[in-house]
Design a protein around this motif. Structure first.
Motif, PDB file in Angstrom:
ATOM      1  N   TYR A 167      -4.295  36.555 -76.145  1.00 25.34           N
ATOM      2  CA  TYR A 167      -3.862  37.824 -76.732  1.00 25.34           C
ATOM      3  C   TYR A 167      -4.326  37.953 -78.185  1.00 25.34           C
ATOM      4  O   TYR A 167      -4.753  39.026 -78.631  1.00 25.34           O
ATOM      5  CB  TYR A 167      -2.339  37.944 -76.673  1.00 25.34           C
ATOM      6  CG  TYR A 167      -1.787  38.528 -75.393  1.00 25.34           C
ATOM      7  CD1 TYR A 167      -2.259  39.732 -74.899  1.00 25.34           C
ATOM      8  CD2 TYR A 167      -0.756  37.888 -74.696  1.00 25.34           C
ATOM      9  CE1 TYR A 167      -1.744  40.290 -73.729  1.00 25.34           C
ATOM     10  CE2 TYR A 167      -0.224  38.426 -73.532  1.00 25.34           C
ATOM     11  CZ  TYR A 167      -0.716  39.621 -73.045  1.00 25.34           C
ATOM     12  OH  TYR A 167      -0.206  40.170 -71.905  1.00 25.34           O
ATOM     13  N   ALA A 168      -4.225  36.851 -78.947  1.00 24.49           N
ATOM     14  CA  ALA A 168      -4.665  36.888 -80.342  1.00 24.49           C
ATOM     15  C   ALA A 168      -6.160  37.188 -80.421  1.00 24.49           C
ATOM     16  O   ALA A 168      -6.610  37.988 -81.260  1.00 24.49           O
ATOM     17  CB  ALA A 168      -4.351  35.561 -81.023  1.00 24.49           C
ATOM     18  N   ALA A 169      -6.945  36.553 -79.531  1.00 21.05           N
ATOM     19  CA  ALA A 169      -8.383  36.828 -79.490  1.00 21.05           C
ATOM     20  C   ALA A 169      -8.651  38.280 -79.105  1.00 21.05           C
ATOM     21  O   ALA A 169      -9.585  38.916 -79.616  1.00 21.05           O
ATOM     22  CB  ALA A 169      -9.067  35.881 -78.504  1.00 21.05           C
ATOM     23  N   ALA A 170      -7.816  38.824 -78.216  1.00 20.06           N
ATOM     24  CA  ALA A 170      -7.974  40.226 -77.819  1.00 20.06           C
ATOM     25  C   ALA A 170      -7.853  41.138 -79.032  1.00 20.06           C
ATOM     26  O   ALA A 170      -8.611  42.108 -79.167  1.00 20.06           O
ATOM     27  CB  ALA A 170      -6.926  40.606 -76.775  1.00 20.06           C
ATOM     28  N   GLY A 171      -6.900  40.831 -79.925  1.00 19.82           N
ATOM     29  CA  GLY A 171      -6.753  41.642 -81.128  1.00 19.82           C
ATOM     30  C   GLY A 171      -8.014  41.664 -81.961  1.00 19.82           C
ATOM     31  O   GLY A 171      -8.417  42.716 -82.484  1.00 19.82           O
ATOM     32  N   VAL A 172      -8.679  40.516 -82.059  1.00 16.98           N
ATOM     33  CA  VAL A 172      -9.921  40.423 -82.828  1.00 16.98           C
ATOM     34  C   VAL A 172     -11.024  41.243 -82.167  1.00 16.98           C
ATOM     35  O   VAL A 172     -11.746  42.015 -82.831  1.00 16.98           O
ATOM     36  CB  VAL A 172     -10.358  38.947 -82.967  1.00 16.98           C
ATOM     37  CG1 VAL A 172     -11.731  38.852 -83.640  1.00 16.98           C
ATOM     38  CG2 VAL A 172      -9.316  38.157 -83.753  1.00 16.98           C
ATOM     39  N   PHE A 173     -11.163  41.107 -80.841  1.00 12.54           N
ATOM     40  CA  PHE A 173     -12.245  41.812 -80.135  1.00 12.54           C
ATOM     41  C   PHE A 173     -12.014  43.327 -80.115  1.00 12.54           C
ATOM     42  O   PHE A 173     -12.965  44.107 -80.214  1.00 12.54           O
ATOM     43  CB  PHE A 173     -12.396  41.272 -78.723  1.00 12.54           C
ATOM     44  CG  PHE A 173     -12.973  39.883 -78.659  1.00 12.54           C
ATOM     45  CD1 PHE A 173     -14.214  39.601 -79.227  1.00 12.54           C
ATOM     46  CD2 PHE A 173     -12.288  38.847 -78.047  1.00 12.54           C
ATOM     47  CE1 PHE A 173     -14.762  38.333 -79.187  1.00 12.54           C
ATOM     48  CE2 PHE A 173     -12.821  37.568 -77.999  1.00 12.54           C
ATOM     49  CZ  PHE A 173     -14.054  37.305 -78.571  1.00 12.54           C
ATOM     50  N   ALA A 189     -15.208  41.506 -73.806  1.00 13.97           N
ATOM     51  CA  ALA A 189     -14.376  40.425 -74.323  1.00 13.97           C
ATOM     52  C   ALA A 189     -12.928  40.870 -74.489  1.00 13.97           C
ATOM     53  O   ALA A 189     -11.990  40.122 -74.201  1.00 13.97           O
ATOM     54  CB  ALA A 189     -14.933  39.927 -75.657  1.00 13.97           C
ATOM     55  N   ALA A 190     -12.736  42.129 -74.951  1.00 11.95           N
ATOM     56  CA  ALA A 190     -11.378  42.646 -75.094  1.00 11.95           C
ATOM     57  C   ALA A 190     -10.691  42.739 -73.738  1.00 11.95           C
ATOM     58  O   ALA A 190      -9.520  42.365 -73.587  1.00 11.95           O
ATOM     59  CB  ALA A 190     -11.413  44.020 -75.770  1.00 11.95           C
ATOM     60  N   GLY A 191     -11.423  43.227 -72.717  1.00  7.74           N
ATOM     61  CA  GLY A 191     -10.856  43.288 -71.368  1.00  7.74           C
ATOM     62  C   GLY A 191     -10.545  41.917 -70.817  1.00  7.74           C
ATOM     63  O   GLY A 191      -9.500  41.701 -70.189  1.00  7.74           O
ATOM     64  N   PHE A 192     -11.469  40.970 -71.038  1.00  5.14           N
ATOM     65  CA  PHE A 192     -11.266  39.590 -70.590  1.00  5.14           C
ATOM     66  C   PHE A 192      -9.948  39.059 -71.136  1.00  5.14           C
ATOM     67  O   PHE A 192      -9.152  38.455 -70.406  1.00  5.14           O
ATOM     68  CB  PHE A 192     -12.426  38.724 -71.077  1.00  5.14           C
ATOM     69  CG  PHE A 192     -12.376  37.286 -70.636  1.00  5.14           C
ATOM     70  CD1 PHE A 192     -13.150  36.842 -69.569  1.00  5.14           C
ATOM     71  CD2 PHE A 192     -11.558  36.369 -71.283  1.00  5.14           C
ATOM     72  CE1 PHE A 192     -13.114  35.517 -69.166  1.00  5.14           C
ATOM     73  CE2 PHE A 192     -11.504  35.047 -70.894  1.00  5.14           C
ATOM     74  CZ  PHE A 192     -12.291  34.616 -69.826  1.00  5.14           C
ATOM     75  N   CYS A 193      -9.704  39.290 -72.426  1.00  3.03           N
ATOM     76  CA  CYS A 193      -8.529  38.704 -73.085  1.00  3.03           C
ATOM     77  C   CYS A 193      -7.250  39.481 -72.826  1.00  3.03           C
ATOM     78  O   CYS A 193      -6.236  38.891 -72.442  1.00  3.03           O
ATOM     79  CB  CYS A 193      -8.785  38.602 -74.590  1.00  3.03           C
ATOM     80  SG  CYS A 193     -10.075  37.411 -75.037  1.00  3.03           S
TER      81      CYS A 193
END
Length: 454
Positions: free
Chosen positions: A331-337, A357-361
């Motif tokens: 989820y944290a990585a999703a925020g970045v992407f 990448a956002a969808g992946f996360c």
């Protein structure tokens, strides 16, 4: 009969390999959520045709979307407790039949008002079916592979969503928009007899409800035909004193579940807010950068592609590492992407990578969160716990759908807008991290006290 062996059905399932019987359950639940995904996506594809057919204003068309989302939310909140009262299979049969009939009826809607009402009823059935499919799958999967198998099953939603686009494109041109709703209704009605024939009731539910011993033994024998099943008595993991008292909804607020319930609700709300905001507004935002309609559609499609792959990979990781921290990091990585999309939107290829990448996360994590919620709650309130987490999450989806338009009217730059959208994903990650820390601390305390805990 003396010296009857006592079998803990949860431990029995956990120590077996996945049988063909269990694989069939996963496939049937996959088909249920795939039909759900088909319906959710198909209405978006037929919306422009409906608008032209009835000469609708954008706000009127929004009511069609809103009715479906409201139905999904209400279905999850209302029907979850029934899954814990009357059984997972019976409720699934009712919900699948209900949304099939409502979808067929909506294909013959004579007016917008009728379509809105029938879309709400369709959403009710869909909202009740999905969480109970997750619950039933979880209760038949061994613990060592549960997250992977549940997330793989749930990929039916994204695959069904993709199929909805292809089917809608083929049917609308030949037969009109009503044919898409008709197809979305006929499919579940055809599936219902198969569910009656092949889908079993949850064996854990049967034990907690004092189900017939012979029925429980016969079900377990389809997983692994061990000789002792013929004479055994059956139990499941002990539940805390008073766990079965009160309504299933009230059980979510027991002292041992309260904090986890609230943290799961926060994660679901924030996660679905981000998912629906991006799904609803990403094509419009990309078009604003000068991208063609085709490019905007292809870039947006990478969100679902990433989500499908993310669900499988994250499910695999959740079975091997602490699932709370796997989801927290994702989820944290999703925020970045998500934040990066705004800076890369002018370049279609880089934007597509960021969207993937956002969808992946974030989409992958949402599927993983469903698996985690099913594992978090005990059998006596599991369907309610999963359903209510989804219902609260649907509130986030409504907020997300509305927030995109609100931010556009504020005149935010693209970079600032996507930065803001990334914040809820980080909040979801923090809630998962806190939940993991809380459960580890509680398990350690109970172990020190010599008690068994969830």
């Amino acid at each position: 009969m003396t010296n009857q062996p006592s079998i803990d059905v949860t431990a029995f399932i956990d120590r077996q390999r996945v049988s063909r019987f269990q694989a069939a359950i996963i496939v049937l639940c996959f088909l249920i959520v795939a039909i759900d995904g088909f319906d959710t996506a198909a209405i978006g594809f037929i919306a422009p045709v409906i608008r032209t057919h009835w000469q609708l204003a954008p706000s009127q068309l929004g009511s069609v979307f809103g009715a479906g989302l409201a139905g999904l939310m209400a279905g999850a909140l209302l029907f979850g407790p029934f899954g814990d009262r009357i059984g997972r299979k019976r409720l699934l049969l009712w919900c699948v039949s209900g949304f099939g009939i409502a979808s067929v009826a909506s294909a013959f809607s004579p007016s917008l008002s009728w379509l809105i009402a029938l879309r709400f009823l369709t959403g009710l059935g869909l909202g009740g079916a999905m969480p109970n499919a997750i619950t039933l799958t979880s209760e038949y999967c061994p613990a060592s592979r549960r997250s992977f198998l549940v997330t793989t099953m749930f990929c039916g939603f994204t695959i069904g969503s993709a199929l909805g686009g292809f089917v809608a494109a083929a049917l609308i041109e030949e037969f009109g928009w009503r044919s898409v709703l008709l197809a979305g209704g006929v499919a579940p009605l055809v599936l219902v007899p198969v569910l009656v024939w092949r889908l079993p009731e949850s064996v854990r539910y049967l034990v907690t409800q004092g189900g017939a011993r012979d029925r429980i033994a016969a079900t377990l024998a389809r997983i692994a035909p061990e000789p002792m099943l013929a004479t055994a008595t059956f139990a499941t993991f002990a539940t805390p004193n008073g766990a079965a008292s009160g309504s299933p909804v009230a059980r979510l607020f027991r002292p041992d579940l309260l904090r986890g319930t609230l943290l799961l609700w926060l994660a679901f709300f924030m996660s679905l807010l981000v998912i629906y905001l991006l799904s609803s507004w990403l094509p419009t935002l990309l078009r604003g950068t000068g991208a063609s309609l085709r490019t905007a559609a292809l870039v947006t499609a990478m969100f679902q592609v990433g989500g499908t792959l993310g669900a499988i990979v994250l499910g695999w990781l959740m079975d091997r590492f602490n699932p709370h921290y796997v989801l927290a990091l994702s989820y944290a990585a999703a925020g970045v992407f998500v934040a990066a999309i705004g800076s890369l939107a002018a370049s279609p290829w880089l934007a597509a990578l960021a969207v993937f990448a956002a969808g992946f996360c974030v989409s992958g994590s949402q599927v993983g969160a469903n698996a985690l919620s099913a594992a978090f709650y005990p059998t006596d309130c599991r369907a309610t716990g999963v359903s209510w987490a989804n219902g609260i999450g649907r509130m986030g989806s409504v907020v997300g759908s509305l927030a995109g338009g609100a931010m556009l009217t504020m005149g935010l730059t693209l970079s600032a807008l996507f930065f803001v959208v990334g914040v809820p994903a980080v909040i979801a990650g923090l809630s998962m991290a806190v939940l993991g820390w809380h459960r580890a601390k509680r398990a350690s305390s109970m172990q020190a006290a010599g008690l068994a805990g969830p």
